[in-house]
Design an enzyme around this catalytic site. Structure first.
Site, mmCIF file in Angstrom:
data_model
loop_
_atom_site.group_PDB
_atom_site.id
_atom_site.type_symbol
_atom_site.label_atom_id
_atom_site.label_comp_id
_atom_site.label_asym_id
_atom_site.label_seq_id
_atom_site.Cartn_x
_atom_site.Cartn_y
_atom_site.Cartn_z
ATOM 1 N N SER A 105 0.837 -1.196 0.000
ATOM 2 C CA SER A 105 0.000 0.000 0.000
ATOM 3 C C SER A 105 0.882 1.260 0.000
ATOM 4 O O SER A 105 1.715 1.414 -0.885
ATOM 5 C CB SER A 105 -0.955 -0.056 1.196
ATOM 6 O OG SER A 105 -2.006 0.861 1.047
ATOM 7 N N ASP A 163 -8.579 -4.668 -6.338
ATOM 8 C CA ASP A 163 -8.111 -3.925 -5.157
ATOM 9 C C ASP A 163 -8.927 -2.637 -5.008
ATOM 10 O O ASP A 163 -8.958 -1.813 -5.921
ATOM 11 C CB ASP A 163 -6.630 -3.603 -5.311
ATOM 12 C CG ASP A 163 -5.994 -3.065 -4.037
ATOM 13 O OD1 ASP A 163 -6.645 -2.263 -3.332
ATOM 14 O OD2 ASP A 163 -4.847 -3.444 -3.738
ATOM 15 N N HIS A 177 -7.188 -6.059 -0.962
ATOM 16 C CA HIS A 177 -6.094 -5.097 -0.896
ATOM 17 C C HIS A 177 -4.802 -5.845 -0.588
ATOM 18 O O HIS A 177 -4.468 -6.103 0.576
ATOM 19 C CB HIS A 177 -6.401 -4.065 0.189
ATOM 20 C CG HIS A 177 -5.444 -2.926 0.254
ATOM 21 N ND1 HIS A 177 -5.042 -2.205 -0.853
ATOM 22 C CD2 HIS A 177 -4.799 -2.365 1.321
ATOM 23 C CE1 HIS A 177 -4.206 -1.253 -0.478
ATOM 24 N NE2 HIS A 177 -4.026 -1.334 0.834
#
Length: 508
Positions: free
Chosen positions: A230, A448, A478
């Site tokens: 991320s 995602d 994710h």
């Protein structure tokens, strides 16, 4: 996380995309000295030659101490890299040593995202997913500057945060709601300045990347082996740009689009969360358009009349949206979302409130962690963007068309996040070009929600030809490592054996 409210050693090979490296580099005999990059003064010997003393870890705030296999220490870094002989701050580290010491490759540094995630807290909880990597790598987590035990930023009290969650409409419909929304954003920044003013100008991603290079050198690794998830991909891209020759085996998973500015990130996430919501609805046998309209109508009813929760707290629209967001991060949580939405349709908001509390870092006693504080401080130190209320209002129709559920929230978020922020931002978009770096494996998942797949392709392109190696995961959620056996085995082969997959490989 939502935009604004968001979520070693052994070098790579010189193979071009499409080729595989068949051998791995040996562990380095000595570390490449740390540097600051960007024409800044060199680091003093007191920092570059510091020796680490690893001790039994203490319990982090609100958590429990990790097991006996973990050890903790602190690395001193300059507060201001332009004045490396000046004040320092400590960067907290945690480590679990490689199990096969005879075949040890070095250290692997992790960042789990946020920004604002505490690696010291997260890594021990997540380490079971990295057991194969731990055979030959020391697993190392850290709290980036401005986070938790590394001069963590604090901005407001638990009571103040509860008041905001209760009173402030994050999708204002009237001039009064709009004024309160902007006033609260400014008050948050003022609180950060009062409580953490000394570190606030220096908590940006560029300085965190410089910290990573000093950590690499002090750990004794010639090159940095890095696993970023991320926001950790943005941090990793910044590191690769600053220190391309020091890039070792590196993987980015759930990739942030480096070409997007503040409004662009919000637009990307509006698209990503709506896509995930529609995939969820289709998985439940529902028409995605009709299901979206039904959820948007539910939110309007909650905005007009918040739902009871069985406590002294109500579920308002802003908390409801946050509660819907959290289960979309993982397909395994979709059944929970169904239960929470069904309960809300029946007139009770307990489950959605619990989900929102989990997302917001609020425990059962009403205590909040400080990730949200650190996240905002880092994001606003990074970006020059300071959208006004008028600018946010102007993009609401576009965003609402992209997603009537998430669009207005994310459009307004662009203005509320850095309103009247006391520190200037560094750039419009981060720089990730890394000519001369070894191959970086860039993993994008098609479903995602928080970092949409398109960002992975853009990151691979930004890194440069022969550097960014795109691996596509056809799936939901994710992040892909640990969820896709194909992705996991590909990443492990790269980290452990130096095998670079073909650029464009797809896992399904």
């Amino acid at each position: 996380m939502l935009t604004g409210a968001l979520a070693g050693c052994g070098g790579g090979t010189d193979d071009k995309p499409g080729k595989q490296a068949q051998t791995s580099a040996a562990a380095p005999s000595s570390a490449t000295p740390a540097s600051t990059a960007g024409g800044l003064p060199p680091l003093p010997a007191s920092l570059t030659s510091q020796r680490l003393e690893w001790k039994r870890c203490k319990a982090p705030e609100g958590g429990s101490a990790p097991g006996s296999a973990w050890r903790c220490t602190t690395v001193d870094v300059p507060l201001d890299y332009a004045k490396p002989d000046g004040d320092t701050i400590g960067i907290a580290l945690i480590r679990k040593e490689a199990r096969d010491k005879g075949r040890r490759l070095g250290s692997m540094l992790f960042n789990f995202g946020g920004p604002g995630g505490s690696g010291v807290s997260i890594l021990p909880r997540a380490a079971g997913s990295y057991g194969s990597l731990n055979t030959r790598y020391d697993l190392v987590g850290f709290d980036p500057r401005g986070v938790a035990a590394s001069a963590g930023v604090r901005c407001r009290t638990d009571r103040e945060q509860d008041s905001t969650n209760r009173k402030i409409d994050m999708t204002p419909d009237t001039a009064a709601e709009e004024a309160a929304f902007m006033k609260d954003g400014a008050a948050f920044g003022a609180g950060c300045e009062r409580r953490s003013g000394k570190v606030l100008p220096f908590v940006g991603t560029t300085n965190a990347a410089r910290d990573m290079d000093l950590i690499r050198a002090v750990l004794g690794d010639r090159k940095l082996t890095y696993f970023g998830m991320s926001y950790g991909t943005e941090l990793g891209g910044t590191y690769a740009h600053l220190f391309p020759k020091n890039v070792g085996r590196t993987v980015f998973d759930a990739v942030v689009d480096p070409t997007a500015d503040t409004v662009g990130h919000a637009r990307n996430q509006t698209t990503g969360f709506q896509r995930a919501l529609e995939n969820y609805l289709k998985d439940r046998g529902q028409d995605p358009k009709a299901g979206t309209r039904r959820i948007a109508a539910l939110l309007k009813r909650i905005d007009a009349e918040p739902l009871p929760t069985g406590t002294d707290r109500e579920l308002n629209e802003s908390l409801a949206i946050t509660g819907i967001v959290l289960p979309l991060y993982s397909k395994s949580s979709w059944p929970t979302l169904t239960q929470a939405l069904d309960e809300a349709e029946d007139g009770t908001g307990s489950m959605l409130l619990q989900l929102a509390d989990s997302y917001n870092g609020r425990d059962e006693k009403g205590h909040y962690d400080t990730q949200n504080h650190s996240q905002r401080a880092i994001s606003c130190a990074d970006t020059t963007a300071r959208p006004t209320a008028a600018e946010a209002r102007a993009i609401v129709p576009e965003f609402a068309k992209l997603s009537p559920v998430f669009g207005p929230f994310l459009a307004w978020d662009t203005a509320g996040w850095c309103a009247d922020w006391p520190v200037k931002g560094e750039h419009d978009t981060p720089e990730a070009s890394a000519p001369g770096a070894g191959p970086i494996l860039v993993v994008g998942t098609t479903g995602d929600p928080a970092t949409p797949y398109e960002g992975a392709r853009k990151m691979a392109d930004e890194l440069g030809e022969g550097v960014g190696i795109l691996l596509t995961n056809k799936g939901e959620g994710h992040g892909a490592y640990g969820g896709s056996s194909c992705v996991t085995s590909t990443v492990d082969a790269y980290f452990l054996d130096g095998k670079v997959p073909a650029d464009g490989k797809t896992c399904s």
